[in-house]
Enzyme design. Structure first.
Site, PDB file in Angstrom:
ATOM      1  N   PHE A 122       0.762  -1.222   0.089  1.00  0.00           N
ATOM      2  CA  PHE A 122      -0.005  -0.143   0.295  1.00  0.00           C
ATOM      3  C   PHE A 122       0.990   1.395  -0.034  1.00  0.00           C
ATOM      4  O   PHE A 122       0.722   2.032   1.021  1.00  0.00           O
ATOM      5  CB  PHE A 122      -0.964  -0.156   1.355  1.00  0.00           C
ATOM      6  N   ASP A 160       1.131  -1.088  -5.184  1.00  0.00           N
ATOM      7  CA  ASP A 160       0.064  -0.546  -4.878  1.00  0.00           C
ATOM      8  C   ASP A 160      -1.017  -0.840  -6.060  1.00  0.00           C
ATOM      9  O   ASP A 160      -0.485  -1.326  -7.259  1.00  0.00           O
ATOM     10  CB  ASP A 160       0.232   0.871  -5.033  1.00  0.00           C
ATOM     11  N   ASN A 199      -2.877  -6.106  -6.398  1.00  0.00           N
ATOM     12  CA  ASN A 199      -3.841  -6.022  -5.283  1.00  0.00           C
ATOM     13  C   ASN A 199      -3.024  -6.928  -3.994  1.00  0.00           C
ATOM     14  O   ASN A 199      -2.539  -7.878  -3.965  1.00  0.00           O
ATOM     15  CB  ASN A 199      -4.934  -7.113  -5.394  1.00  0.00           C
ATOM     16  N   ASP A 244       0.640  -0.322   5.251  1.00  0.00           N
ATOM     17  CA  ASP A 244      -0.240   1.025   5.498  1.00  0.00           C
ATOM     18  C   ASP A 244      -1.417   0.955   4.473  1.00  0.00           C
ATOM     19  O   ASP A 244      -1.713   1.730   3.645  1.00  0.00           O
ATOM     20  CB  ASP A 244       0.818   2.028   5.126  1.00  0.00           C
ATOM     21  N   CYS A 250      -5.468   3.377   9.865  1.00  0.00           N
ATOM     22  CA  CYS A 250      -6.091   4.601   9.873  1.00  0.00           C
ATOM     23  C   CYS A 250      -7.543   4.797  10.254  1.00  0.00           C
ATOM     24  O   CYS A 250      -8.116   5.542   9.868  1.00  0.00           O
ATOM     25  CB  CYS A 250      -5.678   5.573   8.569  1.00  0.00           C
TER      26      CYS A 250
END
Ligand code: SAH
Length: 409
Positions: A222, A243, A270, A291, A331
């Site tokens: 990511f 990514d 993916n 992340d 997050c």
């Protein structure tokens, strides 16, 4: 300032006294003359003045407190902008790209101001900050003399306030892309179209910190534009950055080239599939960084999100060589610190890995967390170190030493 007055319930009063800046519609008792997006006086059920707030006619969050005293200085906006900017000079004097104003955490709810070199990006995410846009632009121009100010008002939350989603130049000019330094690296940011306001500034400090742990062969999953990958590449032998977005992949490549880093391999994939493929082809890494985007955008999605977090962390721990670190982030505000720790504990158990917690980090200090306001603490970043792994076929730890939960029963 309007002469509007809003009376809150007893529960609302207690919340304000506890220091929470948000009062929901259900805790409003009465309102008189409160106009959409104005600053209103807030009163207790017994008419005691509780302070001043931004008023929203549309959002579930009707009031956002800006002052608890009996007076509101007419210069409050400029004073708070100035204080927020000065604080950044204290905590990160050399940062070229940094969040200057982080809403509630800087006493100006629903306002974001990000600095990218000589340019500013502003988000006014509620009716009141939107109405104050001209004053905000004037004060920022005065305080910082930027070459341009962009409003990046495309987040969906604006719709909850009945505000349109727009991206436009408010002052000066904004180039297609801006190049900013992060330590000894430079990154290209597209302020109009990039994610967030161009870069993930909330990870700035974690990017830099990751250099301490990056070594050998690194996997950055990511990666976006390579925030972690490039810092790791300065330190380690090689980096595989992944990514799913073609744009992101192109930007990582451009950023690696710009910084003369030839040891970054970039793959458009993916992550869920890639981790599986890497394991089945028996690849190993000395450092892994995860992340992902917020898997849980709502409280209801937290359970499904937990499965996603567990899956990627389990696979990452399997891919990691003993002695190596996993830097793993979430997050999702709805996945709390303790939830993430429990997920990681499960993942480590299933991966047969003995793991230490090296550090518990969070969003950068330019994204302040308000004590007592959990909504302002969203980004968690754990650094784990894998000490050892069980050999396949060996006795499982749990049969030797029951876990505490089982002992307690
Ligand atoms: N690590 C970055 C920020 C990552 S943001 C930094 O520090 O700057 C999350 C990224 O994950 C986005 O770039 C998004 O394109 C990507 N992404 C989302 N779902 C993905 C998936 N399933 N596989 C790979 N990448 C994904």
């Amino acid at each position: 300032m309007s002469e509007g007055r809003v009376t809150v319930t007893k529960k609302g009063e207690t919340r304000i006294q506890r220091g929470h800046p948000w009062i929901f519609r259900s805790d409003i008792e009465r309102r008189e003359g409160a106009e959409a997006g104005s600053v209103v006086r807030v009163l207790s059920p017994r008419n005691r003045p509780l302070g001043f707030a931004f008023f929203s006619s549309r959002s579930e969050i009707t009031l956002r407190m800006i002052e608890r005293g009996s007076q509101l200085s007419p210069g409050f906006l400029r004073q708070r902008l100035q204080a927020a900017i000065e604080w950044r000079r204290t905590i990160a004097p050399d940062a070229e790209a940094i969040r200057l104003v982080h809403g509630e955490g800087d006493g100006i709810p629903s306002l974001v101001v990000d600095k990218y070199g000589e340019y500013l990006v502003v988000q006014t995410l509620a009716q009141s900050t939107d109405a104050l846009k001209p004053q905000i632009v004037e004060a920022l121009t005065d305080l910082l003399r930027p070459k341009g100010i962009l409003e990046r008002n495309d987040p969906r939350v604006r719709e909850l306030e009945g505000l349109p989603r727009v991206v436009s130049v408010l002052a000066g000019e904004i180039p297609e892309t801006v190049v900013v330094q992060e330590g000894d690296l430079s990154f290209e940011a597209d302020l109009r179209h990039g994610q967030k306001t161009g870069l993930f500034l909330d990870q700035r400090e974690n990017h830099q910190r990751s250099r301490l742990y990056a070594r050998g062969r690194v996997l950055d999953a990511f990666s976006y534009n390579g925030g972690f990958a490039l810092h790791a590449a300065r330190q380690a032998e090689s980096v595989l950055a992944v990514d799913v977005s073609a744009d992101a992949v192109a930007r990582i490549q451009a950023n690696a080239l710009r910084n003369g880093l030839a040891n970054v391999e970039v793959r458009e994939a993916n992550v869920f599939d890639l981790l599986r493929d890497l394991l089945s082809s028996e690849q190993r890494f000395d450092t892994v960084i995860l992340d992902p985007p917020a898997f849980a955008k709502t409280r209801g999605a937290a359970e499904k999100a937990a499965r996603g977090y567990k899956e990627i962390n389990l696979r990452a721990l399997r891919l990691l060589n003993p002695g190596g670190c996993l830097i793993t982030c979430s997050c999702s505000y709805h996945i709390h610190d303790g939830d993430l720790e429990a997920i990681l504990e499960d993942a480590a158990a299933d991966a047969g890995a003995t793991v230490t917690i090296v550090e518990k980090r969070r969003q950068g200090r330019d994204h302040p967390v308000l004590l007592g306001v959990p909504e302002t603490y969203y980004l968690k970043c754990f650094v784990l170190r894998k000490l050892a792994e069980r050999q396949p076929g060996s006795v499982s730890d749990s049969s030797v030493m029951p876990s505490k939960r089982i002992v307690d029963k």
